[in-house]
Design a protein around this motif. Sequence first.
Motif, PDB file in Angstrom:
ATOM      1  N   PRO A  53      72.044  46.554  56.290  1.00 28.62           N
ATOM      2  CA  PRO A  53      72.223  45.464  57.164  1.00 28.62           C
ATOM      3  C   PRO A  53      71.669  45.578  58.844  1.00 28.62           C
ATOM      4  N   TYR A  54      71.150  46.901  59.417  1.00 28.66           N
ATOM      5  CA  TYR A  54      70.321  46.412  60.602  1.00 28.66           C
ATOM      6  C   TYR A  54      68.879  46.296  60.362  1.00 28.66           C
ATOM      7  N   SER A  55      68.924  46.440  59.096  1.00 27.73           N
ATOM      8  CA  SER A  55      67.103  45.856  58.928  1.00 27.73           C
ATOM      9  C   SER A  55      67.273  44.445  58.735  1.00 27.73           C
ATOM     10  N   LEU A  56      67.944  43.639  58.207  1.00 25.20           N
ATOM     11  CA  LEU A  56      68.518  42.522  57.908  1.00 25.20           C
ATOM     12  C   LEU A  56      68.749  42.119  59.111  1.00 25.20           C
ATOM     13  N   ASP A  57      69.705  42.614  60.440  1.00 23.93           N
ATOM     14  CA  ASP A  57      69.697  41.753  61.306  1.00 23.93           C
ATOM     15  C   ASP A  57      68.924  42.066  62.332  1.00 23.93           C
ATOM     16  N   LEU A  58      67.273  43.164  62.562  1.00 24.93           N
ATOM     17  CA  LEU A  58      66.509  43.529  63.512  1.00 24.93           C
ATOM     18  C   LEU A  58      65.506  41.954  62.915  1.00 24.93           C
ATOM     19  N   LEU A  59      65.121  41.697  61.019  1.00 22.46           N
ATOM     20  CA  LEU A  59      64.680  40.853  60.866  1.00 22.46           C
ATOM     21  C   LEU A  59      65.086  39.053  61.764  1.00 22.46           C
ATOM     22  N   ARG A  60      66.405  38.822  61.214  1.00 22.64           N
ATOM     23  CA  ARG A  60      66.362  37.912  61.504  1.00 22.64           C
ATOM     24  C   ARG A  60      66.504  37.863  63.304  1.00 22.64           C
ATOM     25  N   ARG A  61      67.132  38.541  64.139  1.00 23.91           N
ATOM     26  CA  ARG A  61      66.193  38.630  65.503  1.00 23.91           C
ATOM     27  C   ARG A  61      64.996  38.362  66.299  1.00 23.91           C
ATOM     28  N   LEU A  62      64.275  38.569  65.298  1.00 26.70           N
ATOM     29  CA  LEU A  62      62.632  38.110  65.448  1.00 26.70           C
ATOM     30  C   LEU A  62      62.372  37.215  64.301  1.00 26.70           C
ATOM     31  N   ASN A  63      63.204  36.574  64.228  1.00 28.77           N
ATOM     32  CA  ASN A  63      62.659  35.245  63.347  1.00 28.77           C
ATOM     33  C   ASN A  63      61.632  35.675  61.694  1.00 28.77           C
ATOM     34  N   TYR A  64      61.932  36.272  60.852  1.00 34.38           N
ATOM     35  CA  TYR A  64      61.390  36.539  59.623  1.00 34.38           C
ATOM     36  C   TYR A  64      62.487  36.038  58.824  1.00 34.38           C
ATOM     37  N   GLU A  65      62.181  35.838  57.700  1.00 35.56           N
ATOM     38  CA  GLU A  65      62.351  35.439  56.298  1.00 35.56           C
ATOM     39  C   GLU A  65      63.562  36.463  55.771  1.00 35.56           C
ATOM     40  N   VAL A  66      64.665  35.875  55.601  1.00 33.45           N
ATOM     41  CA  VAL A  66      64.815  36.880  54.776  1.00 33.45           C
ATOM     42  C   VAL A  66      65.641  36.121  53.811  1.00 33.45           C
ATOM     43  N   SER A  67      65.786  34.908  53.598  1.00 28.45           N
ATOM     44  CA  SER A  67      66.952  34.551  52.950  1.00 28.45           C
ATOM     45  C   SER A  67      65.756  35.129  51.128  1.00 28.45           C
ATOM     46  N   GLY A  68      66.646  35.690  50.549  1.00 31.10           N
ATOM     47  CA  GLY A  68      66.370  35.920  49.041  1.00 31.10           C
ATOM     48  C   GLY A  68      66.025  37.384  49.174  1.00 31.10           C
ATOM     49  N   MET A  69      66.281  38.283  50.189  1.00 28.46           N
ATOM     50  CA  MET A  69      66.340  39.624  50.427  1.00 28.46           C
ATOM     51  C   MET A  69      66.708  40.784  49.331  1.00 28.46           C
ATOM     52  N   ARG A  70      66.250  41.366  48.592  1.00 32.30           N
ATOM     53  CA  ARG A  70      67.277  42.432  47.679  1.00 32.30           C
ATOM     54  C   ARG A  70      66.575  42.905  48.084  1.00 32.30           C
ATOM     55  N   SER A  71      67.453  44.659  47.318  1.00 36.52           N
ATOM     56  CA  SER A  71      67.465  45.913  47.146  1.00 36.52           C
ATOM     57  C   SER A  71      66.165  46.127  45.420  1.00 36.52           C
TER      58      SER A  71
END
Length: 178
Positions: A53-71
């Motif tokens: 969740p910290y990875s996703l939170d950081l990436l979202r805050r910096l406006n990176y595209e995270v839709s579809g990100m999965r392990s």
Amino acid sequence: MSQDETREPYNVLFLCTGNSARSIMAEAILNRVGLGKFRAFSAASQPKGQVHPYSLDLLRRLNYEVSGMRSKNWNEFSRPGAPKLDFVFTVCDNAAQETCPVWPGQPMTAHWGVPDPATATGNEAEVRFAFADTLRMLTNRINIFVSLPLRSLDQLTLQRRLDSIGKTKDKGEPASAA
């Protein structure tokens, strides 16, 4: 039109053991800074099953595209129909020492290990700082990679440059080429 303008994007796979933090960040970074010349993917030998969740939170805050990100498991990239890979980079020491599948396309490989923020300890601010620091280190390495004149380097020189990126000093200064 130049040859680079007509070429399909280079496919790049970032590998880690868990595919929850470092490789996910690298995928997001390259998909942004690669400007359509690169298509990034990430995977793991032993996927955690979810992105930290910290990875996703950081990436979202910096406006990176995270839709579809999965392990995901790295076997997804070794089976028929998988994208032909041009480059495969390990971003953790464990994955670098594992026996990898045979990748379609006989990609160039290098190890770009960075510390795992998911194992950071301390209070929340200290752990979040570890995630931000990992993102910074990966950004430095990926920015060096996308600036390489890939088309004009012979394979041996390119391999040396890729290996050198993995030895990049923490402040973003390239290590001396061997």
